[in-house]
Structures are given as structure tokens and as C-alpha cells.
Design a protein around this motif. Structure first.
Motif, short mmCIF file in Angstrom:
data_model
loop_
_atom_site.label_atom_id
_atom_site.label_comp_id
_atom_site.label_asym_id
_atom_site.label_seq_id
_atom_site.Cartn_x
_atom_site.Cartn_y
_atom_site.Cartn_z
N UNK A 115 47.48 41.82 30.63
CA UNK A 115 46.05 41.61 30.71
C UNK A 115 45.76 40.66 31.86
N UNK A 116 44.86 41.05 32.74
CA UNK A 116 44.42 40.19 33.83
C UNK A 116 42.94 39.94 33.65
N UNK A 117 42.56 38.67 33.74
CA UNK A 117 41.18 38.27 33.45
C UNK A 117 40.65 37.49 34.64
N UNK A 118 39.39 37.72 35.03
CA UNK A 118 38.83 36.94 36.12
C UNK A 118 38.22 35.65 35.58
N UNK A 119 37.60 34.87 36.47
CA UNK A 119 37.14 33.54 36.07
C UNK A 119 36.03 33.59 35.04
N UNK A 143 36.13 35.49 32.52
CA UNK A 143 36.70 35.95 31.27
C UNK A 143 36.64 37.45 31.08
N UNK A 144 36.30 38.16 32.16
CA UNK A 144 36.19 39.61 32.08
C UNK A 144 37.52 40.23 32.47
N UNK A 145 38.00 41.15 31.70
CA UNK A 145 39.31 41.73 31.95
C UNK A 145 39.27 42.70 33.11
N UNK A 146 40.29 42.64 33.96
CA UNK A 146 40.46 43.59 35.06
C UNK A 146 41.47 44.66 34.68
N UNK A 147 42.51 44.25 34.01
CA UNK A 147 43.42 45.16 33.32
C UNK A 147 43.50 44.62 31.90
N UNK A 148 43.54 45.51 30.94
CA UNK A 148 43.77 45.01 29.59
C UNK A 148 44.87 45.82 28.95
N UNK A 200 40.74 32.88 39.21
CA UNK A 200 42.06 33.37 38.85
C UNK A 200 42.00 34.80 38.36
N UNK A 228 31.61 44.24 28.38
CA UNK A 228 32.80 44.91 28.90
C UNK A 228 32.96 46.33 28.35
#
Lengths: 482, 228
Positions: free
Chosen positions: A6-10, A12-17, B127, B177
Motif C-alpha cells: 500500500x502506498x499512500x500520499x500525504x 492519506x489517499x492510497x496510490x496503490x492498495x 511521502x 476514494x
């Protein structure tokens, strides 16, 4: 099932989950949106121009994302309004040679494809009806392909007293003799079922509508990849996989015959002429506002994103994620739809069919108007959203109107979302303008796509109107492929 | 290539006056921003007074390219109608760039200015994961989301009744989302996403009306669940 990371931006929105999968663009093309008005009858006076075209959507039903944009093929880009509908179609394959033990592929031809005797030149066009003089079987031509020595005709709606054409029987075209016959040992049996197209049509009681009956851009190399072919079809028999799935399709040196790779190997030989199971596929139908033409120098570009194992590049490096079954769930070697903005609002018809008095829509102005032509919209609503009924004492005003949510693209240089293509499908007031004529905007809006000029005939002076609608919040999702 | 975009506009009412527009963008080291400017927001007219008028840039902890012959959006130019800002400072530093256009008023040879400013703080506290292709294009950016397919849910509801559908993870951490769309042919259900974690509601269409309509359709549903 969880997989990957899981990758999350600043924010808190996921870019990959860990539970959702990236799609891969497996099919792209262009189509001219048409009308979805019913038939060319006096009751449907607004049904003019070509009917809406359907395109077969690859990937399993429900596992495809659809992206669209209008594009000028010549001259300047202008404003354009359209909607997208969904339907389904049955596809299938029939083997053309016995399978070989130990191999993972099968040679096959699309169901409904008929080979004509090599010595005969049979000229056909889409829409022609080809029938067997003896069997009575008939089918409607989708397309024909000419090989080195033969003509292959792809038929839909194959029906008749027998499942197949009879070897040696004469073929008729639109009821007339052609001189062509069905040859012995034909490759590509007509198939045990005809292809049918079913469309969403919940308002059929009030305003039936129909698209052009033939799908565009059928791509035999793409459309059925990922499909299960076993069970109920005999392709499971003799295969190491009880439900063999098509994982790749290649052309062969023989026109009309394809090499289908399955995810299992043959443990015994399967006879030629064995059909696969019916393969259900979505079709996307692209419609324009019913009483206005689409800009003549424009097409609608579509891209379909599916779950598959393919990448667009083979850079030799990058980042990949796979699920527990080894299926690709993310790859940096794919061109991705990167979202610039998500706007939520109401784009549904309210009130009666006279939407000139006000109709909600919401819009977004892109960050990069100088490259406006690069923007696509992710289609997140399909099909009818409202049915308006008006009854009166005169035939001039009564009738049924069908609306769906759709898009209005307004490139830089255009002041409004409205233009000739939108007709009254989009209400315009000074507050509905873009912030600047130089802005590039995209609106989510109601699109009137069909009108049936019929309805309750009331006594003189009587009048009523009703609107039945979905009133569902919509998402306008805009981005570029990078 | 640019990774971010900003399009600044000054309302046309300020055309004959000295006017300005400022925006803040807090971005990471080395970020690139495609920048367009427009002094005629709110009108479809175009004044030739701003054709071939070019920005004079002042930069701090950043650079612009091109830095000459940059005209406003939609204007005639011997150069371009945009420029790209590259942040050259280090984390924690402020950065800014100002573009000043000088042009004649409409109906007069008197000159006025249009000033566009973009500024911010350089921060690497943005990040997440960035992935590039072989050409340096951002295949995954911390600033841009990508649509993913989460699930495909099918079923059959009951006549004239709403249905609650449970989907693990749905609406979390935020409904923003998530999106669901019903693609079933002829389905009488529409999606009401709501804000409740792990579920959505299928609303029966007939419940939205107070009249005599009865639709012929199916109570089946096929939901495509997207996440982005």
C-alpha cells in the motif's frame, strides 16, 4: 484477499492498495457517436443520422474501466457532448483442427464465421443476410475477410432449423442465389449458437431504443482474452485445466483462423469443430444528444482498461506487484490513467423534460489547458438516468424523452459547455460559463439521447408531465494517460 | 516534462488596471510546474493589446524555461504561451516566481501591468511512492491518483426494497476514494454510496417517485467497485 503493498500520499489517499488492481489498456480506438432513438418511424422524428455504435469491451464483464475523449481528426477542436451506455454480447470460438496432446493451444475460428468455396467470389456487406438454401439457417453479416484463396464471412444472429449450415448447400444472399456453396471440410463452422447483442433497456415499455446492430472494431486478438472456455462446451474435456482460460491469441497464416493459448495443456485430443462455451462480453455504446449531430470533424476516442498480465513496455526494470496467483496487479511498465481531479456532483435531470429552465451539471477546468486534447474522462455512470413523460391534447408536445448522464467537453477558445452539439441538453446561464474562454473544461451533464414522439392523448386542455429519475451523485474523474 | 500544472487567471474587469494573482504550491525538491497565465478571465473577447506581450520573470529558489517570449494564454506570440517552473532550492526553503506583463489599456495607449505570482515552501514531506519510466515520466506520482478495480459484486434484491451491500474496505478511510456503478442491464437499482464503512446501499428506483409509474426491469445488480 490481500496482496501487494500500500502506498499512500500525504493526504492519506492510497496510490496503490493491497486489495485493488491496476488496469491495463488492452484496446483503444475511435468511434462516431450516433443516435439511440428507436426506429425510423414517424413517431421518432428526431432519429436522424447514423445509429449509435457499440464496441466490444475486452475483459470479463465488470472488470473493465472505460475512458473517453472527443478528438478532432482535422481542423480545430470544438465542444462536444455525448453519453456512454453498456450492453452485453455473446462471443465464442470453434476449433478448426484436432488438438495435440501436450500442447497448450487450440486453433479456432470465431463462432459464426463461415468459409465460402475458394473458387467463388462472394461480395457481402455488413447487414446482408446469408442463408442456406437447404438447411434454412441464416445469419447476418458482420464483416468479411478475404484470405489467400477464400472468403470468410462472420455472421451474427445465426438461426434456422439446423444448428449448422449443410456441407455442399447453396448460399443465398438476401434471398437471392449467389452461386456459392458451403465447401467440404470447411474451417470455421458456423457455430452452434448465433451471436446476439443485448442492451440495457429498462425503459423499453415506454421508449425502446436500439443501437446499430453490429459492434464496431471487433478485435479477435483481444476481445476474448481472459475468458473461461470450458464447462458446457467440451473444451474442458481432455485439458489439464477443468476450466481452461484463454490467455493469449495470435494470428496464423490462415485468414480467419487464430491460435488460442490456454492456461492448461491437452491430455487428450479434442476433435475439430468443437465450440467453446459462450463468452459474455460487455459492449460500450456511444451516443450523442438525440437532436444534434456530433461535430463532423470529430471522433470519440475510447480506451478500455482490463485486468490482464500484459505491460506496455519491457524496459527491463521498473516496479511490479503480483497477486497470490502470480497475476500482475501493478506495473510501472504500463501507461496509466493518472487522475488530476475528482469532482462529485449531481448531473441528473430534475423537474420535467423541459430542462431549459435549469438542469444541474458540474464541471472541472483542467490545469493544463494548452494540452487540453490529452485529457480523458473515466466513465463512472452508464445508461439511462431519467425518463420524462408528457401527455397533452396535441401530438406536438406529448411523448417520452430519455436522458442519461454524459459529458460535455469544452476546449479552450469556447466560452460555454453548450454548443450546437449539446442542443437543449445542457442548460446555460451566465453562471454556467467557464471562468475564462481560455480555460479547458469538462462537464458532467444530462444528455437527452432518445425521444419517442408518442404518449398519452388527453382531452382538450388537459396536460401533465412526469419525470422518473435516478438522482444519483456522480463522479467526474479527469486525467491523462502517462 | 512537467509534473504539476497551474493555470492562473485575472478577471477581465481588471484589464485596464494594474492587477495581480497569487497562488501557493508547496512541493518537493526538483518539482516541475507547467504555468499558464491569462488576463481575460470572464470574457470571450480577446484584446490584441496583450498579443506579443511577454513576461518579465523574477525567481527565487527556482528557474523558468523558457524565460523569454512567454505570452499569456491564447495570445499571439513569437515564443510560447506557457513556461515550466523547476524548483531548485532545498527542503525547507521558500520559493517564488513572479511574471509581470506590461500592456496598453483597451482604447488607450496608457500602460498597465498584470502580475502573476506562484510561491511556496519546498518540502519533501510529501511521502508515498514515485515511479518513473525510462524517459523520466512519472508513472506513479504522489500527487496523482490512479483508478483501480477493487471488486465486481453481483446479486439479486427483493422487489421494491433497498438493499444493503457489504463490501470489505469500502468507504475507508474516506468515501472520496471509492466509487461504485451498477452496470446490470435493466436493473432497477441505483447506487447510493453513503459514508458508512464497508457498505453501500442499492436504492430501488421506484421509491424515488410519487406517481403511477411501474418500470419493467430486473432486481439483479452488477456492481463495479472502483478505488482511486
Amino acid at each position: 484477499m490481500s496482496y501487494g503493498i500500500k502506498a499512500v500520499n500525504k493526504d492519506g489517499v492510497s496510490l496503490i492498495d493491497e486489495n485493488s488492481k491496476q488496469v491495463h489498456i488492452s484496446k483503444a480506438g475511435s468511434v462516431l457517436p450516433g443516435t439511440l432513438g428507436v426506429t425510423d418511424t414517424p413517431n421518432n422524428v428526431f432519429n436522424t443520422g447514423p445509429k449509435a455504435r457499440a464496441v466490444v469491451v475486452p475483459g470479463e464483464v465488470g472488470e473493465t474501466l472505460v475512458f473517453v475523449r472527443p478528438r478532432a481528426t482535422s481542423g480545430n477542436q470544438t465542444a462536444a457532448t455525448f453519453s456512454v451506455h453498456m450492453g452485453v454480447v455473446g462471443k465464442g470460438w470453434t476449433s478448426t483442427a484436432a488438438t495435440v496432446v501436450g500442447q497448450s493451444y487450440i486453433l479456432a475460428t470465431p463462432t459464426g464465421q463461415l468459409k465460402v468455396r475458394p473458387s467463388i467470389t462472394l461480395s457481402v456487406s455488413a447487414g446482408d443476410v446469408i442463408s442456406g438454401a437447404t438447411s434454412g439457417v441464416s445469419g447476418t453479416v458482420i464483416r468479411s475477410m478475404t484470405g489467400n484463396s477464400s472468403t470468410y464471412i462472420h455472421l451474427r444472429d445465426v438461426s434456422g432449423t439446423a444448428e449448422d449450415f449443410t456441407i455442399g448447400e447453396s448460399l443465398l444472399k438476401n434471398g437471392s442465389s449467389t452461386g456459392a456453396t458451403v465447401p467440404q471440410g470447411t474451417i470455421g463452422n458456423p457455430g452452434s449458437f448465433g451471436e446476439e447483442m443485448y442492451l440495457e433497456n429498462f425503459t423499453k415499455d415506454y421508449c425502446p431504443y436500439e443501437p446499430y446492430p453490429f459492434s464496431e472494431d471487433e478485435n479477435y486478438l483481444v476481445d476474448t482474452i481472459g475468458a473461461l472456455t470450458g464447462a458446457q462446451s467440451h473444451w474442458a474435456s481432455g485439458n489439464s485445466n477443468s476450466l481452461p482460460r484463454i490467455i493469449d491469441i495470435e494470428t496464423t497464416s490462415t485468414t480467419g483462423v487464430y491460435k488460442l493459448y490456454l492456461d492448461g495443456t491437452w491430455s487428450s485430443s479434442l476433435a475439430a469443430g468443437t465450440p467453446s462455451r459462450g463468452i459474455l462480453r460487455n459492449v460500450a455504446i456511444f451516443a450523442r444528444e438525440f437532436q444534434s449531430s456530433f461535430p463532423s470533424n470529430h471522433v470519440l476516442d475510447y480506451r478500455f482498461g482490463v485486468l490482464d498480465n500484459d505491460a506496455d513496455e519491457s524496459a527491463g526494470y521498473g516496479f511490479e506487484l503480483r497477486d497470490a496467483n502470480g497475476k500482475l496487479t501493478y506495473s510501472s511498465n504500463r501507461v496509466n490513467f493518472q487522475i488530476e481531479s475528482i469532482t462529485t456532483g449531481n448531473a441528473d435531470v430534475v423537474g420535467n423534460r423541459d430542462i431549459s429552465g435549469g438542469n444541474p451539471f458540474f464541471d472541472y477546468e483542467v490545469n493544463d489547458p494548452t494540452n487540453y486534447q490529452d485529457y480523458f474522462a473515466l466513465v463512472a455512470s452508464f445508461g439511462p438516468s431519467a425518463l420524462c413523460l408528457e401527455g397533452s391534447a396535441t401530438s406536438n408536445t406529448r411523448g417520452y424523452w430519455l436522458y442519461s448522464t454524459g459529458f460535455s467537453f469544452s476546449p479552450p477558445g469556447y466560452w460555454y459547455y453548450d454548443n450546437a452539439t449539446a442542443g437543449f441538453g445542457l442548460y446555460i446561464s451566465p453562471g454556467d460559463q467557464k471562468s475564462s474562454r481560455n480555460a479547458g473544461g469538462i462537464a458532467h451533464c444530462a444528455v437527452a439521447f432518445a425521444h419517442w414522439k408518442n404518449g398519452p392523448q388527453l382531452a382538450g386542455g388537459s396536460y401533465f408531465d412526469e419525470t422518473l429519475n435516478h438522482l444519483s451523485p456522480r463522479d467526474l474523474i479527469i486525467g491523462k494517460f502517462i | 516534462m512537467s509534473e504539476y500544472n497551474i493555470s492562473q487567471q485575472i478577471a477581465y474587469q481588471g484589464f485596464n488596471f494594474n492587477s495581480s494573482k497569487s497562488d501557493v504550491m508547496n512541493l518537493e525538491e526538483g518539482a516541475k510546474i507547467r504555468w499558464t497565465m491569462d488576463a481575460e478571465g470572464g470574457t470571450n473577447a480577446h484584446s490584441t493589446k496583450i498579443d506579443n506581450e511577454y513576461a518579465v520573470f523574477t525567481t527565487s529558489n527556482c528557474s523558468v524555461s523558457p524565460s523569454s517570449q512567454v505570452a499569456m494564454l491564447g495570445c499571439t506570440t513569437a515564443g510560447t504561451n506557457h513556461t515550466v517552473i523547476t524548483l531548485t532550492g532545498s527542503e525547507g526553503q521558500s520559493w517564488s516566481v513572479t511574471a509581470v506583463y506590461t500592456h496598453e489599456k483597451n482604447g488607450s495607449t496608457d500602460e498597465v501591468t498584470k502580475t502573476f505570482t506562484v510561491s511556496g515552501t519546498i518540502s519533501n514531506d510529501i511521502y508515498g511512492m514515485e515511479i518513473r519510466d525510462g524517459s523520466g515520466n512519472l508513472r506513479m506520482s504522489v500527487g496523482r491518483r490512479q483508478p483501480r478495480l477493487h471488486a465486481f459484486v453481483t446479486g439479486t434484491g427483493s422487489n421494491n426494497a433497498d438493499q444493503t451491500i457489504t463490501i470489505s474496505g469500502f468507504n475507508t478511510p474516506s468515501p472520496a476514494e471509492w466509487h461504485a456503478v451498477n452496470i446490470k442491464d435493466g436493473s432497477l437499482y441505483r447506487v447510493t454510496q453513503g459514508t458508512t464503512a464497508n457498505q453501500l446501499t442499492l436504492t430501488h428506483i421506484e421509491q424515488n417517485i410519487n406517481n403511477f409509474f411501474t418500470l419493467d426491469g430486473t432486481h439483479e445488480y452488477e456492481l463495479v467497485i472502483m478505488r482511486y
